[in-house]
Design a protein around this motif. Structure first.
Motif, PDB file in Angstrom:
ATOM      1  N   ALA A   1       0.809  -1.225   0.000  1.00  0.00           N
ATOM      2  CA  ALA A   1       0.000   0.000   0.000  1.00  0.00           C
ATOM      3  C   ALA A   1       0.847   1.284   0.000  1.00  0.00           C
ATOM      4  CB  ALA A   1      -0.966  -0.017   1.172  1.00  0.00           C
ATOM      5  N   PRO A   2       1.870   1.425   0.833  1.00  0.00           N
ATOM      6  CA  PRO A   2       2.646   2.673   0.788  1.00  0.00           C
ATOM      7  C   PRO A   2       3.490   2.830  -0.478  1.00  0.00           C
ATOM      8  CG  PRO A   2       2.992   1.536   2.867  1.00  0.00           C
ATOM      9  CD  PRO A   2       2.238   0.617   1.979  1.00  0.00           C
ATOM     10  N   VAL A   3       3.925   1.717  -1.074  1.00  0.00           N
ATOM     11  CA  VAL A   3       4.820   1.771  -2.217  1.00  0.00           C
ATOM     12  C   VAL A   3       4.057   1.813  -3.540  1.00  0.00           C
ATOM     13  CG1 VAL A   3       6.717   0.528  -3.338  1.00  0.00           C
ATOM     14  CG2 VAL A   3       6.541   0.530  -0.868  1.00  0.00           C
ATOM     15  N   ALA A   4       2.810   1.413  -3.542  1.00  0.00           N
ATOM     16  CA  ALA A   4       2.031   1.268  -4.769  1.00  0.00           C
ATOM     17  C   ALA A   4       1.984   2.528  -5.632  1.00  0.00           C
ATOM     18  CB  ALA A   4       0.625   0.792  -4.432  1.00  0.00           C
ATOM     19  N   PRO A   5       1.708   3.700  -5.087  1.00  0.00           N
ATOM     20  CA  PRO A   5       1.645   4.875  -5.972  1.00  0.00           C
ATOM     21  C   PRO A   5       2.964   5.160  -6.691  1.00  0.00           C
ATOM     22  CG  PRO A   5       0.668   5.378  -3.854  1.00  0.00           C
ATOM     23  CD  PRO A   5       1.310   4.034  -3.731  1.00  0.00           C
ATOM     24  N   LEU A   6       4.079   4.893  -6.054  1.00  0.00           N
ATOM     25  CA  LEU A   6       5.375   5.164  -6.676  1.00  0.00           C
ATOM     26  C   LEU A   6       5.703   4.161  -7.776  1.00  0.00           C
ATOM     27  CD1 LEU A   6       7.407   5.864  -3.411  1.00  0.00           C
ATOM     28  CD2 LEU A   6       6.424   7.535  -4.979  1.00  0.00           C
ATOM     29  N   VAL A   7       5.442   2.904  -7.527  1.00  0.00           N
ATOM     30  CA  VAL A   7       5.820   1.853  -8.474  1.00  0.00           C
ATOM     31  C   VAL A   7       4.840   1.771  -9.631  1.00  0.00           C
ATOM     32  CG1 VAL A   7       6.149  -0.633  -8.726  1.00  0.00           C
ATOM     33  CG2 VAL A   7       6.994   0.532  -6.694  1.00  0.00           C
TER      34      VAL A   7
END
Length: 91
Positions: free
Chosen positions: A18-24
């Protein structure tokens, strides 16, 4: 405390993905395919794991009538109980 492996897997996904999803996912559509493939492999692995340990406690020891296996969470309970001690499912 009895926790299902699928619950631990979902907690891990929420904490890590969830925290990394927008970046990747904003940079590469291949990440969507990788995530989908990971879920497919996890589902296949869990289905094979359930097939291996398919016998309940009552089936493995037929002369033992002291326990009831909960149909909801597969926990062993004393036969004198009316509901599961973990999930409160009534027998």
């Amino acid at each position: 405390m009895h926790v299902r492996p699928s619950t631990l897997f979902l907690i891990g996904v929420v904490i890590i993905v969830a925290p990394v999803a927008p970046l990747v996912f904003a940079r590469s559509p291949a990440a969507w395919f990788a995530l989908g493939g990971a879920f497919v492999l996890a589902g296949i692995g869990m289905s094979f794991q359930r097939r291996r340990g398919g016998r309940s406690a009552r089936e493995s020891n037929p002369e033992s009538q002291h326990f009831i296996v909960c149909p909801n969470c597969s926990a062993r309970n004393f036969a004198s109980r009316d509901a599961c001690r973990y999930c409160d499912e009534e027998f």
